[in-house]
Design a protein around this motif. Sequence first.
Motif, PDB file in Angstrom:
ATOM      1  N   LEU A  49     -23.283   2.194 -22.584  1.00  0.00           N
ATOM      2  CA  LEU A  49     -23.900   1.095 -23.337  1.00  0.00           C
ATOM      3  C   LEU A  49     -24.629   0.145 -22.393  1.00  0.00           C
ATOM      4  N   GLU A  50     -24.040  -0.121 -21.226  1.00  0.00           N
ATOM      5  CA  GLU A  50     -24.664  -1.025 -20.268  1.00  0.00           C
ATOM      6  C   GLU A  50     -26.028  -0.510 -19.842  1.00  0.00           C
ATOM      7  N   GLU A  78     -36.934  -7.251 -14.329  1.00  0.00           N
ATOM      8  CA  GLU A  78     -36.008  -6.698 -13.345  1.00  0.00           C
ATOM      9  C   GLU A  78     -34.565  -6.941 -13.782  1.00  0.00           C
ATOM     10  N   LYS A  79     -33.678  -6.064 -13.315  1.00  0.00           N
ATOM     11  CA  LYS A  79     -32.257  -6.233 -13.599  1.00  0.00           C
ATOM     12  C   LYS A  79     -31.734  -7.466 -12.871  1.00  0.00           C
ATOM     13  N   LEU A  80     -30.932  -8.275 -13.554  1.00  0.00           N
ATOM     14  CA  LEU A  80     -30.411  -9.522 -12.997  1.00  0.00           C
ATOM     15  C   LEU A  80     -29.038  -9.337 -12.360  1.00  0.00           C
ATOM     16  N   VAL A  81     -28.203  -8.491 -12.950  1.00  0.00           N
ATOM     17  CA  VAL A  81     -26.790  -8.421 -12.591  1.00  0.00           C
ATOM     18  C   VAL A  81     -26.519  -7.245 -11.667  1.00  0.00           C
ATOM     19  N   GLU A  82     -25.777  -7.522 -10.593  1.00  0.00           N
ATOM     20  CA  GLU A  82     -25.332  -6.473  -9.682  1.00  0.00           C
ATOM     21  C   GLU A  82     -24.093  -5.783 -10.248  1.00  0.00           C
ATOM     22  N   LYS A  83     -23.112  -6.592 -10.677  1.00  0.00           N
ATOM     23  CA  LYS A  83     -21.924  -6.039 -11.322  1.00  0.00           C
ATOM     24  C   LYS A  83     -21.269  -7.113 -12.176  1.00  0.00           C
ATOM     25  N   MET A  84     -20.524  -6.655 -13.168  1.00  0.00           N
ATOM     26  CA  MET A  84     -19.816  -7.582 -14.042  1.00  0.00           C
ATOM     27  C   MET A  84     -18.673  -6.837 -14.719  1.00  0.00           C
ATOM     28  N   PHE A 130     -18.683 -10.490 -21.214  1.00  0.00           N
ATOM     29  CA  PHE A 130     -18.986 -10.263 -19.804  1.00  0.00           C
ATOM     30  C   PHE A 130     -18.317 -11.351 -18.957  1.00  0.00           C
ATOM     31  N   ASN A 131     -17.534 -10.926 -17.978  1.00  0.00           N
ATOM     32  CA  ASN A 131     -16.878 -11.859 -17.051  1.00  0.00           C
ATOM     33  C   ASN A 131     -17.237 -11.495 -15.614  1.00  0.00           C
ATOM     34  N   HIS A 132     -17.028 -12.473 -14.718  1.00  0.00           N
ATOM     35  CA  HIS A 132     -17.222 -12.236 -13.275  1.00  0.00           C
ATOM     36  C   HIS A 132     -18.592 -11.612 -13.002  1.00  0.00           C
ATOM     37  N   ILE A 133     -19.620 -12.268 -13.510  1.00  0.00           N
ATOM     38  CA  ILE A 133     -20.983 -11.749 -13.364  1.00  0.00           C
ATOM     39  C   ILE A 133     -21.509 -12.093 -11.966  1.00  0.00           C
ATOM     40  N   GLU A 134     -21.940 -11.103 -11.233  1.00  0.00           N
ATOM     41  CA  GLU A 134     -22.495 -11.302  -9.892  1.00  0.00           C
ATOM     42  C   GLU A 134     -23.975 -10.907  -9.907  1.00  0.00           C
ATOM     43  N   PRO A 135     -24.852 -11.813  -9.448  1.00  0.00           N
ATOM     44  CA  PRO A 135     -26.294 -11.527  -9.503  1.00  0.00           C
ATOM     45  C   PRO A 135     -26.726 -10.591  -8.378  1.00  0.00           C
ATOM     46  N   ARG A 136     -27.886  -9.991  -8.576  1.00  0.00           N
ATOM     47  CA  ARG A 136     -28.464  -9.120  -7.554  1.00  0.00           C
ATOM     48  C   ARG A 136     -28.988  -9.958  -6.383  1.00  0.00           C
ATOM     49  N   LEU A 137     -29.004  -9.354  -5.212  1.00  0.00           N
ATOM     50  CA  LEU A 137     -29.425 -10.051  -4.010  1.00  0.00           C
ATOM     51  C   LEU A 137     -30.896 -10.458  -4.075  1.00  0.00           C
ATOM     52  N   ASP A 138     -31.756  -9.623  -4.685  1.00  0.00           N
ATOM     53  CA  ASP A 138     -33.181  -9.968  -4.737  1.00  0.00           C
ATOM     54  C   ASP A 138     -33.433 -11.200  -5.599  1.00  0.00           C
ATOM     55  N   PHE A 139     -32.614 -11.430  -6.625  1.00  0.00           N
ATOM     56  CA  PHE A 139     -32.733 -12.647  -7.416  1.00  0.00           C
ATOM     57  C   PHE A 139     -32.379 -13.875  -6.566  1.00  0.00           C
ATOM     58  N   PHE A 196     -26.618 -12.093 -29.839  1.00  0.00           N
ATOM     59  CA  PHE A 196     -26.210 -12.619 -28.537  1.00  0.00           C
ATOM     60  C   PHE A 196     -25.453 -13.928 -28.752  1.00  0.00           C
ATOM     61  N   ARG A 197     -24.427 -14.168 -27.917  1.00  0.00           N
ATOM     62  CA  ARG A 197     -23.632 -15.389 -28.038  1.00  0.00           C
ATOM     63  C   ARG A 197     -23.366 -15.979 -26.650  1.00  0.00           C
ATOM     64  N   ASN A 198     -23.074 -17.282 -26.653  1.00  0.00           N
ATOM     65  CA  ASN A 198     -22.674 -18.005 -25.431  1.00  0.00           C
ATOM     66  C   ASN A 198     -23.574 -17.673 -24.240  1.00  0.00           C
ATOM     67  N   PRO A 199     -24.833 -18.087 -24.303  1.00  0.00           N
ATOM     68  CA  PRO A 199     -25.759 -17.785 -23.211  1.00  0.00           C
ATOM     69  C   PRO A 199     -25.407 -18.546 -21.940  1.00  0.00           C
ATOM     70  N   LYS A 200     -25.706 -17.951 -20.809  1.00  0.00           N
ATOM     71  CA  LYS A 200     -25.495 -18.587 -19.511  1.00  0.00           C
ATOM     72  C   LYS A 200     -26.812 -18.550 -18.743  1.00  0.00           C
ATOM     73  N   SER A 201     -27.236 -19.708 -18.269  1.00  0.00           N
ATOM     74  CA  SER A 201     -28.464 -19.774 -17.486  1.00  0.00           C
ATOM     75  C   SER A 201     -28.347 -18.876 -16.261  1.00  0.00           C
ATOM     76  N   ILE A 202     -29.466 -18.269 -15.863  1.00  0.00           N
ATOM     77  CA  ILE A 202     -29.453 -17.405 -14.687  1.00  0.00           C
ATOM     78  C   ILE A 202     -29.039 -18.176 -13.441  1.00  0.00           C
ATOM     79  N   PHE A 203     -29.283 -19.488 -13.423  1.00  0.00           N
ATOM     80  CA  PHE A 203     -28.937 -20.276 -12.243  1.00  0.00           C
ATOM     81  C   PHE A 203     -27.428 -20.504 -12.118  1.00  0.00           C
ATOM     82  N   ARG A 204     -26.699 -20.349 -13.201  1.00  0.00           N
ATOM     83  CA  ARG A 204     -25.239 -20.511 -13.128  1.00  0.00           C
ATOM     84  C   ARG A 204     -24.579 -19.343 -12.415  1.00  0.00           C
ATOM     85  N   LEU A 205     -25.330 -18.279 -12.175  1.00  0.00           N
ATOM     86  CA  LEU A 205     -24.789 -17.134 -11.457  1.00  0.00           C
ATOM     87  C   LEU A 205     -24.806 -17.357  -9.948  1.00  0.00           C
TER      88      LEU A 205
END
Length: 777
Positions: A260-261, A284-290, A362-371, A453-462
């Motif tokens: 699904l991911e 581009e993909k934002l998340v490295e792992k979650m 989704f918990n423990h979201i880690e962003p990609r290094l290029d972001f 979609f629910r409970n959005p999180k700004s990309i900067f909060r990552l």
Amino acid sequence: MTTEKIIVKVEVNDNRNSLVRLDIGDELEKIREILEEDEIIKMDNKLLFSNPTDSTYVKREEESRHSLKDIINNNNTLCLKSDIRKNIKNIRVKVKGDNARIPLVRLDIEDKLQRIRKILEKDENIKMDKLLFLNFDSTDFTYVTRNEESDRSLKDIIINNNTLYIKSDTRKIIIVKVKGDNTRSSLVRLDIEDKLQRIRKILEEDEIIKMEDKLLFFNSNPTGSTCVKRKEESDRSLKDIIKDDNSLILDYEKKDYSDLEKRLNLGFGRILNPKEIKIKISKEKLVEKMEIKEIEEESLDRSNDPEYVVDIKSWANKISRFFNSDDGMINYEPNGLSFSDKQNQTEKKYELKKIPKLILKFNHIEPRLDFIEKVKEALNSNNQENFDNIYETFGQFIPTEVVLGGFYYETSSKMISIGGESNKTGWNPDEFNTYKRKWIKSLKRNNWECIEFRNPKSIFRLLNDELREEVNKFFGKKILYKKIKSFKNLCLKYGNKETIKLPLNKFSGIINNEKAGCSVFATVVDEDEEKNDSFNCQIYHPKNGRPQLIIRCFQKQQKRSNLRELKIAFMIVGYDIHFNPNNFNNFNIFNKMQLEVLTNDTFDLKKDISFLGIPVLKELNDDPVIIGHYFSKNATKIKANVFAYNLKKKKYVEKSNFSFHVLTISGEKYMEYDSSEKFSTFSKSIKNPNFDRNIMNLKYVSVCYTSESCGPAFLKQKEKLRKVTCKCKKQKLCILCESATESKNQSPKFTSKFTYSVSNILFTDNTKVKKAFTKVN
């Protein structure tokens, strides 16, 4: 010590007789030890001392209470008898986990375990000193503690085949934790040799852990971390999975959502725009792992959803509510929907029905290094357009909850479905019921779509704390919260104060956060047109408390009663440490306004700058002091002139119990789109002391004189501008009058600056609010 030669005789068909020198004062327990060493007698557990008076046995547990002289007869003969009591049985003693040690011992099943322990301690095969008795409770073994041995008998714990189980005490105090839930942590004494199946039963009864079926034992090892499957719990022991620090981790069963991911781009950011009804996926993909978990929801099977009115205003409002986490957001198809036709005054409604199948969190979201690198580059460039590019590349937000399944809606000509086998296929309305049944049945995992979609999180909060703080400083302070609220029946006499705790709702959690650096600005309007009263606002913000608005009335000759109906407007300005996407969207023109809160009284004159100020009290007191201010400017600087006036003494007083906050706004002058938000700043030169009666709904007003020598004036709601009159004595001038250099009769030349913020939804009245100044009587 009295030793005598005693004839020791074993009765009943036994030829064992021996002449032994014994101390008749010794306890029988000591005599037994001696006779156990005698080569002829070889006294064992089957032999008991016999009382010559009645030929009864002396029980083993009574031997320590009797001496030899109590039972020998007149001719110094000691009789021993074989124990033929019914309670004496041959007991197989089995050391659990050691099949080599299974001795057969003759024991009295009525004896207390404390007595049995002493007997077994003398058996070289048992070595009882480090062992505990085990009790079999029909399904499993449990320990009998040393403290319980004096109350429990052997018959209580032996099983039907006359087997007594004993075991080394392998119990330990284990720290049991549920991963991701800090409220569920408990210290539990557990046997590390027990199978996990047994440990589960114990933890099910623990009042804190309350282990349920979906909780699994977490096994952390050098090759990786996994959960023990339920079917493996009967074969795995606790010692196999506990950590070196004697901690046991429980975790919810993890399912594989990688399909699904990947198919639904769950690791990508999303982009919303108030001008088009669709949700874009980032380039581009934002998340490295979650971590992905499934959420159970009672209303998962709900299908009766409200109608969605699709016009540009309701869409923008819905975006705002979604970013405030007040509402979910339907994931309309990539091509989106069209807005209502305003010219023809037609309104399009889409009655949407959701068929949810699964909710993922989704918990423990880690962003990609290029972001992260792109954010650093944008900060170093000091160019906001680079952040606009980041939005397009990585999105504005990532939802932390996603509802999967399908939904459908009906247009004037066809039925449209999202998800299922008939994705985006048109159907004749007459065939709707047939289509609906077929389509719902076709919803399978391989064709589910993201429907909400629910409970959005700004990309900067990552980002990490340091980078988040840099981004916040780059964008500057925001208007985090604003509200206009009416208060009725407020009793405000001349000089009296009214204290109002500002209604902050769910925003109260951020107001005292030092990193947010919040300041409060407020103003008051009298809703009664006929009243002609003047009010002064002050802010008091106690540490770790809710900000309070202090209002004083300084109109002495009041009309009608002292009861007031006031409309109070206030706003909170600070850094948005939670990065609400409403404040950080590239389409939001607020980003082009620069807000700054100053505590110094002089600041630079910039192009199109607007400003307002408010006094902030250090402590509360009952002194009837009102605090006024006005601004003055020259070619390069603007100065805030602040003064305090005592209504009782009718003169200016020392400025000591407050600080003065100034909000400056520069950059974009006006913003308006068809949503709940309007914001505008403008200036107007005034030659006549009366304000323009056509200025409507002004919420915050500041006056700036072009001459620094003009005297002070106080804001008044509905009257012309007048200078302040001070009644201090000429021979003893007050602080302000003493420093005055110009005539009080001089007519000043001035400009007024206005800054206001209104909400079209909450405040739609057309009250003509005129801001003016008046003297203090």
